[in-house]
Write a protein that holds these residues in place. Structure first.
Motif, PDB file in Angstrom:
ATOM      1  N   LEU A  31      28.624  13.235  66.565  1.00 39.23           N
ATOM      2  CA  LEU A  31      29.946  13.723  66.917  1.00 39.23           C
ATOM      3  C   LEU A  31      30.223  15.136  66.426  1.00 39.23           C
ATOM      4  CD1 LEU A  31      31.802  10.385  66.130  1.00 39.23           C
ATOM      5  CD2 LEU A  31      31.443  11.356  68.384  1.00 39.23           C
ATOM      6  N   ASN A  32      29.249  15.756  65.795  1.00 43.63           N
ATOM      7  CA  ASN A  32      29.399  17.159  65.407  1.00 43.63           C
ATOM      8  C   ASN A  32      27.996  17.738  65.227  1.00 43.63           C
ATOM      9  OD1 ASN A  32      28.536  16.727  62.555  1.00 43.63           O
ATOM     10  ND2 ASN A  32      30.497  15.651  62.379  1.00 43.63           N
ATOM     11  N   LYS A  33      27.916  19.033  65.047  1.00 44.59           N
ATOM     12  CA  LYS A  33      26.610  19.693  65.026  1.00 44.59           C
ATOM     13  C   LYS A  33      25.775  19.272  63.833  1.00 44.59           C
ATOM     14  CE  LYS A  33      27.929  23.914  62.517  1.00 44.59           C
ATOM     15  NZ  LYS A  33      27.932  25.383  62.526  1.00 44.59           N
ATOM     16  N   ASN A  34      26.411  18.935  62.722  1.00 46.47           N
ATOM     17  CA  ASN A  34      25.652  18.491  61.554  1.00 46.47           C
ATOM     18  C   ASN A  34      24.949  17.169  61.829  1.00 46.47           C
ATOM     19  OD1 ASN A  34      28.361  19.908  60.623  1.00 46.47           O
ATOM     20  ND2 ASN A  34      26.811  20.426  59.108  1.00 46.47           N
ATOM     21  N   GLU A  35      25.694  16.234  62.433  1.00 45.97           N
ATOM     22  CA  GLU A  35      25.095  14.946  62.763  1.00 45.97           C
ATOM     23  C   GLU A  35      24.014  15.097  63.828  1.00 45.97           C
ATOM     24  OE1 GLU A  35      25.618  11.877  61.321  1.00 45.97           O
ATOM     25  OE2 GLU A  35      26.645  13.127  59.839  1.00 45.97           O
ATOM     26  N   GLN A  36      24.225  16.009  64.776  1.00 47.67           N
ATOM     27  CA  GLN A  36      23.215  16.235  65.805  1.00 47.67           C
ATOM     28  C   GLN A  36      21.932  16.773  65.198  1.00 47.67           C
ATOM     29  OE1 GLN A  36      23.554  15.523  69.307  1.00 47.67           O
ATOM     30  NE2 GLN A  36      21.337  15.711  69.014  1.00 47.67           N
ATOM     31  N   ALA A  37      22.052  17.708  64.258  1.00 52.24           N
ATOM     32  CA  ALA A  37      20.864  18.287  63.634  1.00 52.24           C
ATOM     33  C   ALA A  37      20.061  17.233  62.885  1.00 52.24           C
ATOM     34  CB  ALA A  37      21.269  19.420  62.690  1.00 52.24           C
ATOM     35  N   LYS A  38      20.773  16.300  62.232  1.00 54.48           N
ATOM     36  CA  LYS A  38      20.065  15.246  61.506  1.00 54.48           C
ATOM     37  C   LYS A  38      19.402  14.260  62.457  1.00 54.48           C
ATOM     38  CE  LYS A  38      23.757  14.364  58.985  1.00 54.48           C
ATOM     39  NZ  LYS A  38      24.658  13.680  58.021  1.00 54.48           N
ATOM     40  N   LYS A  39      20.041  14.030  63.623  1.00 60.63           N
ATOM     41  CA  LYS A  39      19.427  13.144  64.618  1.00 60.63           C
ATOM     42  C   LYS A  39      18.198  13.793  65.251  1.00 60.63           C
ATOM     43  CE  LYS A  39      20.349  10.449  68.791  1.00 60.63           C
ATOM     44  NZ  LYS A  39      21.329  10.086  69.846  1.00 60.63           N
ATOM     45  N   ASP A  40      18.285  15.102  65.473  1.00 59.03           N
ATOM     46  CA  ASP A  40      17.178  15.818  66.109  1.00 59.03           C
ATOM     47  C   ASP A  40      15.905  15.763  65.264  1.00 59.03           C
ATOM     48  OD1 ASP A  40      18.830  16.495  68.198  1.00 59.03           O
ATOM     49  OD2 ASP A  40      19.247  18.523  67.467  1.00 59.03           O
ATOM     50  N   ASP A  63      14.049  28.608  61.988  1.00 61.11           N
ATOM     51  CA  ASP A  63      14.931  27.997  62.974  1.00 61.11           C
ATOM     52  C   ASP A  63      16.341  27.921  62.371  1.00 61.11           C
ATOM     53  OD1 ASP A  63      16.444  26.124  64.470  1.00 61.11           O
ATOM     54  OD2 ASP A  63      14.657  25.028  65.069  1.00 61.11           O
ATOM     55  N   PRO A  64      17.392  28.396  63.087  1.00 59.51           N
ATOM     56  CA  PRO A  64      18.753  28.352  62.539  1.00 59.51           C
ATOM     57  C   PRO A  64      19.203  26.955  62.125  1.00 59.51           C
ATOM     58  CG  PRO A  64      18.683  29.769  64.466  1.00 59.51           C
ATOM     59  CD  PRO A  64      17.336  29.105  64.371  1.00 59.51           C
ATOM     60  N   ALA A  65      18.750  25.916  62.836  1.00 53.33           N
ATOM     61  CA  ALA A  65      19.138  24.548  62.460  1.00 53.33           C
ATOM     62  C   ALA A  65      18.531  24.147  61.125  1.00 53.33           C
ATOM     63  CB  ALA A  65      18.719  23.561  63.542  1.00 53.33           C
ATOM     64  N   ASP A  66      17.377  24.704  60.797  1.00 55.97           N
ATOM     65  CA  ASP A  66      16.801  24.496  59.471  1.00 55.97           C
ATOM     66  C   ASP A  66      17.506  25.360  58.442  1.00 55.97           C
ATOM     67  OD1 ASP A  66      14.943  22.643  60.346  1.00 55.97           O
ATOM     68  OD2 ASP A  66      13.310  24.094  60.549  1.00 55.97           O
ATOM     69  N   LEU A  67      17.708  26.626  58.780  1.00 57.74           N
ATOM     70  CA  LEU A  67      18.248  27.596  57.832  1.00 57.74           C
ATOM     71  C   LEU A  67      19.607  27.177  57.305  1.00 57.74           C
ATOM     72  CD1 LEU A  67      17.876  30.444  56.539  1.00 57.74           C
ATOM     73  CD2 LEU A  67      19.106  31.358  58.511  1.00 57.74           C
ATOM     74  N   ARG A  68      20.499  26.762  58.208  1.00 55.18           N
ATOM     75  CA  ARG A  68      21.871  26.458  57.809  1.00 55.18           C
ATOM     76  C   ARG A  68      22.141  24.961  57.771  1.00 55.18           C
ATOM     77  NH1 ARG A  68      21.951  30.491  61.627  1.00 55.18           N
ATOM     78  NH2 ARG A  68      21.963  32.534  60.615  1.00 55.18           N
ATOM     79  N   GLY A  69      21.089  24.167  57.782  1.00 54.78           N
ATOM     80  CA  GLY A  69      21.256  22.722  57.732  1.00 54.78           C
ATOM     81  C   GLY A  69      20.205  22.056  56.880  1.00 54.78           C
ATOM     82  N   ARG A  70      19.021  21.872  57.459  1.00 57.55           N
ATOM     83  CA  ARG A  70      18.019  21.025  56.798  1.00 57.55           C
ATOM     84  C   ARG A  70      17.457  21.635  55.510  1.00 57.55           C
ATOM     85  NH1 ARG A  70      16.226  21.414  62.302  1.00 57.55           N
ATOM     86  NH2 ARG A  70      17.256  19.795  63.548  1.00 57.55           N
ATOM     87  N   PHE A  71      17.510  22.961  55.360  1.00 55.14           N
ATOM     88  CA  PHE A  71      17.040  23.571  54.116  1.00 55.14           C
ATOM     89  C   PHE A  71      17.756  22.987  52.899  1.00 55.14           C
ATOM     90  CE2 PHE A  71      14.698  27.860  54.484  1.00 55.14           C
ATOM     91  CZ  PHE A  71      13.898  27.390  55.506  1.00 55.14           C
ATOM     92  N   ARG A  72      18.970  22.509  53.107  1.00 52.20           N
ATOM     93  CA  ARG A  72      19.751  22.013  51.973  1.00 52.20           C
ATOM     94  C   ARG A  72      19.093  20.790  51.338  1.00 52.20           C
ATOM     95  NH1 ARG A  72      25.765  22.918  54.759  1.00 52.20           N
ATOM     96  NH2 ARG A  72      25.420  25.142  55.161  1.00 52.20           N
ATOM     97  N   TRP A  73      18.388  20.002  52.130  1.00 53.95           N
ATOM     98  CA  TRP A  73      17.691  18.833  51.575  1.00 53.95           C
ATOM     99  C   TRP A  73      16.561  19.261  50.633  1.00 53.95           C
ATOM    100  CZ3 TRP A  73      20.959  18.384  55.421  1.00 53.95           C
ATOM    101  CH2 TRP A  73      21.583  17.179  55.677  1.00 53.95           C
ATOM    102  N   MET A  74      16.167  20.509  50.686  1.00 54.80           N
ATOM    103  CA  MET A  74      15.166  21.050  49.767  1.00 54.80           C
ATOM    104  C   MET A  74      15.803  21.905  48.668  1.00 54.80           C
ATOM    105  SD  MET A  74      12.399  19.752  50.890  1.00 54.80           S
ATOM    106  CE  MET A  74      13.138  18.354  51.769  1.00 54.80           C
ATOM    107  N   GLY A  75      17.128  21.801  48.529  1.00 52.69           N
ATOM    108  CA  GLY A  75      17.824  22.520  47.468  1.00 52.69           C
ATOM    109  C   GLY A  75      18.056  23.984  47.744  1.00 52.69           C
ATOM    110  N   LEU A  76      18.074  24.380  49.012  1.00 55.44           N
ATOM    111  CA  LEU A  76      18.162  25.797  49.376  1.00 55.44           C
ATOM    112  C   LEU A  76      19.378  26.075  50.255  1.00 55.44           C
ATOM    113  CD1 LEU A  76      14.412  26.281  50.322  1.00 55.44           C
ATOM    114  CD2 LEU A  76      15.550  27.374  48.373  1.00 55.44           C
ATOM    115  N   TYR A 209      17.805   6.726  52.975  1.00 52.65           N
ATOM    116  CA  TYR A 209      18.991   7.184  52.239  1.00 52.65           C
ATOM    117  C   TYR A 209      19.155   8.701  52.313  1.00 52.65           C
ATOM    118  CZ  TYR A 209      18.940   2.444  50.462  1.00 52.65           C
ATOM    119  OH  TYR A 209      18.960   1.074  50.369  1.00 52.65           O
ATOM    120  N   ALA A 210      18.459   9.313  53.238  1.00 53.71           N
ATOM    121  CA  ALA A 210      18.481  10.778  53.335  1.00 53.71           C
ATOM    122  C   ALA A 210      19.451  11.293  54.381  1.00 53.71           C
ATOM    123  CB  ALA A 210      17.079  11.309  53.647  1.00 53.71           C
TER     124      ALA A 210
END
Length: 568
Positions: A31-40, A63-76, A209-210
């Motif tokens: 329902l939002n871009k954050n949830e979409q990025a995690k589904k992708d 990739d912008p979806a990594d840079l401003r989203g998934r990188f956070r799971w690596m503490g960045l 749990y991620a």
């Protein structure tokens, strides 16, 4: 002529309640871009791309979806680019504020850091982060100026010392808060170290749990001072004693601050040490499956707990996830005390521990290298970080305490700080944070120095928490004096300033600070304001035993605004 009758309008159908994105109720569609990025793509997969692609091809390959989203799971996180004042924070898109460098967060999870671990942390700061290293109020070490090309080397160095950045940010189980005195305090109810280790071993990095609706903050303490701010965490385990079963943990859920602050609610249960990890997983799974995912502003566990009530939350936890009833036990009494363990104190084994206070958590890689030398030189067991931006050193020889205290002073870590240095915290602020509106670290350090000069003999602790925006990373609302950064109008111009919260507290009498209507303080006038309001308190209190928060609750507003004449 037959009269035509207009049919009565059909009764309006009640509007269907809009789904909140709860997986357990069938709302699986993002329902939002954050949830979409995690589904992708599962955010944990970004580690491989950092190691094998981005670190080799450079910043522009990310990739912008990594840079401003998934990188956070690596503490960045990308840090704030220089040159943008606080007025630009809400006006510019996130990518416009991005620098080409990263903040990196290293989790310690209440672990005792030996000399090798502290040295590894210091060397990363010196070699890769322009000598930065902050102690955060979530027991992390936080760096700035990290280049993507250097991340693999940083990880290698940290992991060799048993440290990790995994899920230090993101919609994940954020770093745990543990008692700095676990296993050594003479008055400890129960040592929870094994439980934190088991939660970490089982669930950090587990894809199940991620992908949570948002961040999930954990605290655990077996110390009677409740030294991990359990009231402000999504989930907290707090030491308690059952009259028949002995020591264990009560379970608190749904705490959190930011723009809608809520204190954790107590379940009033008894959980043995070896079942803590199961209970943690159950609560995390309730949040994962029933948490709100439609609106990010409503995606914290506190909103679900508030809507359900603690009774329903416990019922769902027990019946759907634990498949057993939890044992009832009256919740432990909350203490009225500051909980940072500063100074020299006895351990249960006859040795001493020493708590030291960096100024608002700001140290450096060089300081950490010096601390590693001190740990080796004095044969200490190691260091733990605190939930108050402090450091506690364990296992000191009583015969060498004065030499140790002097040696720590020589590297800028005071075991006998002023009350102002001891009780002031600050978030990262506009220097590096893209959400911040004002400077915090430098302003708070200057404030500490000013208050040490102007009010040097304060006989009670008064906490000052300085935050650069409304998100309350420095726990603004539960400080004696909480300062929330914003732009304020002064003599016709917008300048850096703060909204003031007065009389907040955790522990006994936990509450959120009193906001004064339309009252703002400029950054330049902050010292004068704090001196005024504290001077009024000292003159008007019923005695040294009346806490600042109690005085605030009854004081005249003119005194709280600092408008009345300051007592001589």
């Amino acid at each position: 002529m037959t009269e035509l009758l207009t049919p009565a309008p059909a009764p309006a159908r009640p509007r269907a309640k809009r789904g909140e994105g709860q997986w357990a109720l069938g709302y699986r569609e993002p329902l939002n871009k954050n949830e979409q990025a995690k589904k992708d793509d599962n955010p944990l997969n970004v580690r491989a791309r950092i190691l094998h692609t981005y670190s080799r091809r450079g910043f522009d390959s990310i990739d912008p979806a990594d840079l401003r989203g998934r990188f956070r799971w690596m503490g960045l996180y990308t840090q704030r680019a220089p040159g943008f004042d606080g007025g630009k924070t809400a006006m510019l898109a996130e990518e416009e504020l991005d620098d080409r460098f990263f903040m990196m967060r290293v989790r310690t999870d209440g672990t005792l850091l030996d000399a090798a671990a502290v040295r590894a942390l210091g060397s990363v700061g010196v070699d890769f982060a322009r000598d930065t290293a902050d102690v955060t109020d979530r027991q992390n070490i936080q760096y700035h100026w990290i280049r993507i090309e250097d991340v693999p080397q940083v990880w290698e160095r940290l992991e060799a010392a048993g440290l990790s950045t995994l899920e230090a940010c993101g919609d994940s189980p954020r770093p745990f808060l543990g008692s700095p005195l676990a296993g050594v305090a003479a008055d400890e109810i129960i040592d929870g170290t094994a439980a934190l280790e088991e939660i970490n071993r089982r669930y950090i990095g587990d894809p199940e749990y991620a992908n949570l609706p948002r961040k999930f903050k954990t605290a655990l303490t077996g110390h009677p001072s409740h030294d991990v701010s359990p009231e402000t965490n999504d989930i907290a385990f707090v030491g308690t004693v059952h009259p028949e079963h002995g020591p264990g943990f009560d379970l608190w859920v749904g705490g959190g601050l930011s723009t809608n602050p809520m204190l954790a609610q107590k379940l009033g249960v008894w959980i043995p040490l070896d079942e803590v990890a199961d209970a943690w997983a159950g609560v995390a799974a309730v949040f994962r499956d029933y948490g709100y995912r439609r609106l990010r502003s409503r995606a914290r566990l506190k909103f679900l707990v508030s809507d359900w009530g603690v009774e329903k939350f416990r019922e769902v936890l027990e019946t759907e996830y634990l498949q057993r009833r939890l044992v009832d036990c009256e919740s432990p009494v909350s203490p009225r005390a500051h909980r940072d363990h500063i100074g020299v104190h006895d351990q249960v084994d006859g040795l001493k521990y020493v708590g030291v206070a960096p100024v608002v958590g700001r140290i450096s890689g060089t300081t950490l290298l010096g601390l590693a030398d001190v740990i080796e030189e004095f044969g200490l067991a190691g260091a733990r970080l605190t939930a108050y931006q402090k450091i506690v050193l364990l296992g000191a020889d009583p015969a060498r305490i004065e030499d140790l205290v002097a040696r720590l002073d020589s590297i800028g870590l005071s075991a006998r700080p002023s009350g102002w240095r001891q009780n002031t915290m600050a978030c990262t602020g506009i220097e590096f944070c893209k959400l911040a509106i004002v400077d915090t670290k430098d302003r708070a350090r200057a404030l500490v120095a000013e208050l040490e000069q102007r009010l040097p003999d304060l006989d009670v602790p008064i906490s000052v928490n300085v935050n650069g925006c409304p998100n309350a990373c420095a726990r603004t609302q539960v400080a004696d004096i909480g300062l929330k950064g914003q732009l304020v109008t002064h003599e016709g111009s917008q300048v850096e300033g703060f909204q003031v919260h007065l009389g907040g507290a955790t522990g006994l009498g936990a509450n959120f600070g009193r906001k004064l209507r339309a009252h703002k303080v400029t950054s330049a006038g902050l010292g004068d304001y704090v001196v005024a309001v504290v001077s009024h308190y000292l003159a008007d209190r019923t005695g040294p035993e009346e806490p600042f928060a109690d005085w605030v609750a009854r004081a005249d507003e003119a005194l709280l605004r600092g408008e009345a004449e300051v007592p001589a």
